[in-house]
Write a protein that holds these residues in place. Structure first.
Motif, PDB file in Angstrom:
ATOM      1  N   UNK A  25     -26.480 -24.922 -13.386  1.00  0.00           N
ATOM      2  CA  UNK A  25     -25.238 -24.452 -12.743  1.00  0.00           C
ATOM      3  C   UNK A  25     -24.701 -25.552 -11.827  1.00  0.00           C
ATOM      4  N   UNK A  26     -23.396 -25.632 -11.757  1.00  0.00           N
ATOM      5  CA  UNK A  26     -22.771 -26.620 -10.881  1.00  0.00           C
ATOM      6  C   UNK A  26     -22.584 -26.020  -9.487  1.00  0.00           C
ATOM      7  N   UNK A  27     -22.970 -26.778  -8.497  1.00  0.00           N
ATOM      8  CA  UNK A  27     -22.796 -26.308  -7.124  1.00  0.00           C
ATOM      9  C   UNK A  27     -21.329 -26.435  -6.721  1.00  0.00           C
ATOM     10  N   UNK A  28     -20.733 -27.526  -7.137  1.00  0.00           N
ATOM     11  CA  UNK A  28     -19.330 -27.764  -6.780  1.00  0.00           C
ATOM     12  C   UNK A  28     -18.627 -28.357  -7.975  1.00  0.00           C
ATOM     13  N   UNK A  29     -17.469 -27.824  -8.278  1.00  0.00           N
ATOM     14  CA  UNK A  29     -16.728 -28.311  -9.440  1.00  0.00           C
ATOM     15  C   UNK A  29     -15.262 -28.437  -9.070  1.00  0.00           C
ATOM     16  N   UNK A  30     -14.739 -29.658  -9.185  1.00  0.00           N
ATOM     17  CA  UNK A  30     -13.315 -29.888  -8.901  1.00  0.00           C
ATOM     18  C   UNK A  30     -12.624 -30.268 -10.199  1.00  0.00           C
ATOM     19  N   UNK A  31     -11.511 -29.604 -10.506  1.00  0.00           N
ATOM     20  CA  UNK A  31     -10.723 -29.954 -11.697  1.00  0.00           C
ATOM     21  C   UNK A  31      -9.289 -30.211 -11.270  1.00  0.00           C
ATOM     22  N   UNK A  32      -8.807 -31.402 -11.577  1.00  0.00           N
ATOM     23  CA  UNK A  32      -7.410 -31.773 -11.290  1.00  0.00           C
ATOM     24  C   UNK A  32      -7.002 -31.435  -9.859  1.00  0.00           C
ATOM     25  N   UNK A  33      -7.881 -31.728  -8.942  1.00  0.00           N
ATOM     26  CA  UNK A  33      -7.598 -31.375  -7.555  1.00  0.00           C
ATOM     27  C   UNK A  33      -6.748 -32.449  -6.884  1.00  0.00           C
ATOM     28  N   UNK A  34      -5.682 -31.995  -6.283  1.00  0.00           N
ATOM     29  CA  UNK A  34      -4.851 -32.904  -5.485  1.00  0.00           C
ATOM     30  C   UNK A  34      -4.516 -32.198  -4.186  1.00  0.00           C
ATOM     31  N   UNK A  59     -18.087 -33.070 -10.603  1.00  0.00           N
ATOM     32  CA  UNK A  59     -19.068 -31.991 -10.626  1.00  0.00           C
ATOM     33  C   UNK A  59     -20.292 -32.404  -9.846  1.00  0.00           C
ATOM     34  N   UNK A  60     -20.812 -31.485  -9.056  1.00  0.00           N
ATOM     35  CA  UNK A  60     -22.057 -31.752  -8.340  1.00  0.00           C
ATOM     36  C   UNK A  60     -23.049 -30.670  -8.729  1.00  0.00           C
ATOM     37  N   UNK A  61     -24.182 -31.125  -9.273  1.00  0.00           N
ATOM     38  CA  UNK A  61     -25.146 -30.166  -9.808  1.00  0.00           C
ATOM     39  C   UNK A  61     -25.920 -29.468  -8.711  1.00  0.00           C
ATOM     40  N   UNK A  62     -26.438 -28.276  -9.057  1.00  0.00           N
ATOM     41  CA  UNK A  62     -27.249 -27.551  -8.086  1.00  0.00           C
ATOM     42  C   UNK A  62     -28.503 -28.363  -7.779  1.00  0.00           C
ATOM     43  N   UNK A  63     -28.818 -28.505  -6.507  1.00  0.00           N
ATOM     44  CA  UNK A  63     -30.009 -29.243  -6.107  1.00  0.00           C
ATOM     45  C   UNK A  63     -29.830 -30.750  -6.075  1.00  0.00           C
ATOM     46  N   UNK A 107      -3.232 -28.573  -5.294  1.00  0.00           N
ATOM     47  CA  UNK A 107      -3.213 -28.248  -6.719  1.00  0.00           C
ATOM     48  C   UNK A 107      -4.631 -28.250  -7.239  1.00  0.00           C
ATOM     49  N   UNK A 108      -4.823 -27.657  -8.403  1.00  0.00           N
ATOM     50  CA  UNK A 108      -6.102 -27.746  -9.092  1.00  0.00           C
ATOM     51  C   UNK A 108      -7.071 -26.655  -8.692  1.00  0.00           C
ATOM     52  N   UNK A 109      -8.282 -26.726  -9.254  1.00  0.00           N
ATOM     53  CA  UNK A 109      -9.225 -25.646  -8.976  1.00  0.00           C
ATOM     54  C   UNK A 109     -10.531 -26.176  -8.395  1.00  0.00           C
ATOM     55  N   UNK A 110     -11.017 -25.448  -7.409  1.00  0.00           N
ATOM     56  CA  UNK A 110     -12.302 -25.763  -6.779  1.00  0.00           C
ATOM     57  C   UNK A 110     -13.222 -24.581  -7.035  1.00  0.00           C
ATOM     58  N   UNK A 111     -14.377 -24.866  -7.623  1.00  0.00           N
ATOM     59  CA  UNK A 111     -15.347 -23.797  -7.857  1.00  0.00           C
ATOM     60  C   UNK A 111     -16.629 -24.103  -7.108  1.00  0.00           C
TER      61      UNK A 111
END
Ligand SMILES: Nc1ncnc2c1ncn2[C@@H]1O[C@H](COP(=O)(O)OP(=O)(O)OP(=O)(O)O)[C@@H](O)[C@H]1O
Ligand SMILES: [Mg+2]
Lengths: 262, 289
Positions: free
Chosen positions: B1-10, B27-31, B64-68
């Motif tokens: 699982x990804x701890x942090x995921x940024x797509x097209x973030x501005x 993407x930053x992986x868990x752990x 803009x973009x998505x942060x998960x």
């Protein structure tokens, strides 16, 4: 300024252990009592009782001395100045130019001085024996909104920091050869602007980070937050509360119902 | 699982002409222990605010973009809710500690989250222990050293039981010893508790040993990303990022530039000795024995 803030000292007196709400109420009641009494003798008794409490609070001599020095100065000042403004009554003891100093005015001056002494000392005892956080918590428990309580404790916390900032800015400006304490009043005031502006900017920046920190620590997540340390009334707190209430109630009854001159 | 995921973030602050941050994908992986390196104004702080929702919830601008965060869309949660997933530590030790005692500081988060009292007490002990401040419950934060203050700030975030810590130049005001102490604690959190750690810093040299990955941020864009050794092997990345490369890796790249064979990429004295011994001409090896 810091002198006022670090009055609390960690000592194990029964006054330290009392519920801060009880202490706050007791101090309020005793303050009302000081203003209700109008005769010198009961006021002197009250002062003696309050000084006894001060002794029982095991406050460090240094702190007690610091506080009492202030109180005594205030009392002397009131004693001396009162007869100058209150010139009613007879006999006239002596006159300073056009001012007649009367005997009753002198007694009224002493009475007022003792009253102020009671009032100030009792609040000092509260500060000596109660941590600021407990005081704030007491206020919140008594119905103050948590936000206001938090704002209050944050101001307590940051006042010394703000003082240090001002000191270091002063040093920095002195290092640039700004002579802060020289020249006329206007000149000095102008110089102080060069200290205050950076200090305010720095305080605003701190406030900014603080706001972000509070949010990052889930501030305001729920209406009913929990508390790690609860304050709870113990039997001794009820006893102290009863004593404080009676200390006001009995003299009030005597004075206003039975007409005892107090 | 990804701890942090940024797509097209501005993101841009009000009145800015360019983007403060422009990240097509990260993407930053868990752990994972990731260090984000970048000069002044690179967007490090902006990135950390995006990770816990302060941007755009609290700090306004054009975004803009998505942060998960752990597969939750950050935009659908409040900063308070995200605080149980992402713990934040700021640069300034002084302004992020606002209580009269260490214990209150650590308890503040869980209290706001309405955690039951005995659980808060447990968390306070646990978090203070993890950052090496055991027994300091009653200490006033303003009497702590700079390093202790930052560790207390970490404890105050940990007590909300986040799965990721984001730290914005936490070692800014610390001496070298304090820095290593801080990084060691972060590294232990990762190893022993599976914590995802994202550190925004300039201290490439000291962090190389602790990080799984370096991400280089310049002018709001990611210019390099990879294992520390790989990023450091190419001092160009660091120079343009305004980060001075570790002296040893400069030595490595200077030696590599002057001779044939595979490039050297040592970062520690031990590695340097090993690599130089293996690669050195025969007679130098004899001499050095
Ligand atoms: N509140 C703000 N209003 C306007 N512009 C801002 C604001 N905060 C940051 N910026 C701009 O956004 C860009 C990225 O800033 P950011 O603070 O994220 O960089 P940083 O890498 O954290 O820098 P530093 O190392 O100085 O902390 C910079 O160009 C900066 O000038
Ligand atoms: Mg920054």
């Amino acid at each position: 300024m810091t002198g006022l803030l670090d009055l609390y000292s960690e000592k194990g007196s029964f006054l330290h252990r009392l519920d801060p709400r009880v202490k706050l109420l007791a101090v309020l009641l005793l303050s009302v009592l000081a203003f209700m009494l109008s005769e010198l003798l009961p006021l002197v008794l009250l002062l003696a009782f309050i000084l006894l409490l001060l002794a029982l609070s095991k406050s460090s001599f240094g702190k007690a001395f610091f506080a009492l020095k202030f109180v005594v100065r205030l009392m002397v000042l009131i004693t001396l100045l009162w007869p100058l403004f209150d010139r009613s009554g007879t006999p006239v003891l002596f006159s300073i130019g056009p001012l007649d100093i009367t005997e009753p005015a002198i007694w009224r001056g002493v009475t007022s001085a003792v009253r102020i002494g009671c009032f100030a000392t009792v609040w000092y005892i509260l500060m000596f024996t109660t941590q600021q956080r407990d005081l704030v918590r007491a206020l919140v428990k008594l119905g103050l909104r948590f936000d206001y309580g938090l704002a209050l404790s944050i101001s307590f916390r940051f006042i010394p920091t703000f003082g240090l900032t001002i000191e270091s800015i002063k040093d920095a400006q002195r290092a640039r050869a700004l002579e802060l304490d020289k020249g006329s009043f206007i000149r000095r005031s102008k110089n102080y602007v060069s200290v205050l502006v950076p200090a305010v900017v720095s305080a605003l920046r701190t406030a900014d980070t603080l706001a972000l920190t509070l949010q990052s620590r889930a501030y305001g997540a729920f209406r009913d937050r929990t508390y790690l340390r609860e304050i709870r009334m113990r039997p001794s707190d009820y006893v102290a509360l009863a004593v404080a209430v009676l200390a006001l109630l009995l003299p009030a009854l005597a004075k206003y119902v039975y007409g005892v001159p107090l | 699982m990804q701890a942090l995921r940024l797509e097209d973030v501005r993101f841009r602050y009000p009145g800015m002409s360019g983007w403060a941050l422009d990240i097509p994908s990260l993407g930053i992986g868990q752990g994972e222990f990731v260090t984000v390196l970048g000069p002044n104004g690179a967007g490090k702080t902006t990135l950390s605010f995006l990770a816990n929702g302060l941007i755009p919830k609290s700090i306004k601008g054009e975004s803009e973009g998505s942060v998960e965060v752990f597969e939750h869309k950050a935009s659908e949660y409040s900063v308070a809710q995200l605080s149980t997933l992402v713990g934040m530590v700021f640069q300034e030790p002084e302004s992020q500690l606002f209580c009269m005692s260490a214990e209150e500081e650590v308890a503040f988060g869980p209290e706001n989250l309405a955690v039951p009292r005995d659980e808060i007490a447990r968390r306070v002990e646990w978090a203070l222990g993890l950052v090496g401040l055991k027994g300091m419950n009653g200490r006033s934060p303003s009497t702590l050293s700079g390093g202790q203050k930052q560790r207390l700030a970490i404890a105050a975030a940990l007590s909300m039981k986040p799965s990721m810590l984001v730290l914005d130049e936490p070692a800014y005001a610390l001496d070298p010893v304090g820095r290593i102490e801080l990084y060691t604690i972060l590294s232990d959190l990762k190893t022993n508790h599976g914590m995802t750690v994202v550190v925004m810093e300039r201290d490439a040299e000291a962090l190389a040993k602790f990080s799984d990955r370096f991400v280089v941020l310049v002018g709001g864009r990611i210019t390099a990303s990879g294992p520390p050794a790989a990023v450091l092997r190419d001092p160009r990345f660091l120079k343009e990022a305004g980060v001075s490369p570790p002296q040893l890796s400069e030595v490595a790249s200077m030696i590599s530039a002057r001779r044939k064979g595979p490039p050297l990429g040592f970062l520690t004295v031990e590695e340097a000795v090993a690599e130089i011994m293996v690669n050195a001409p025969r007679h130098t090896r004899m001499v050095s024995r």
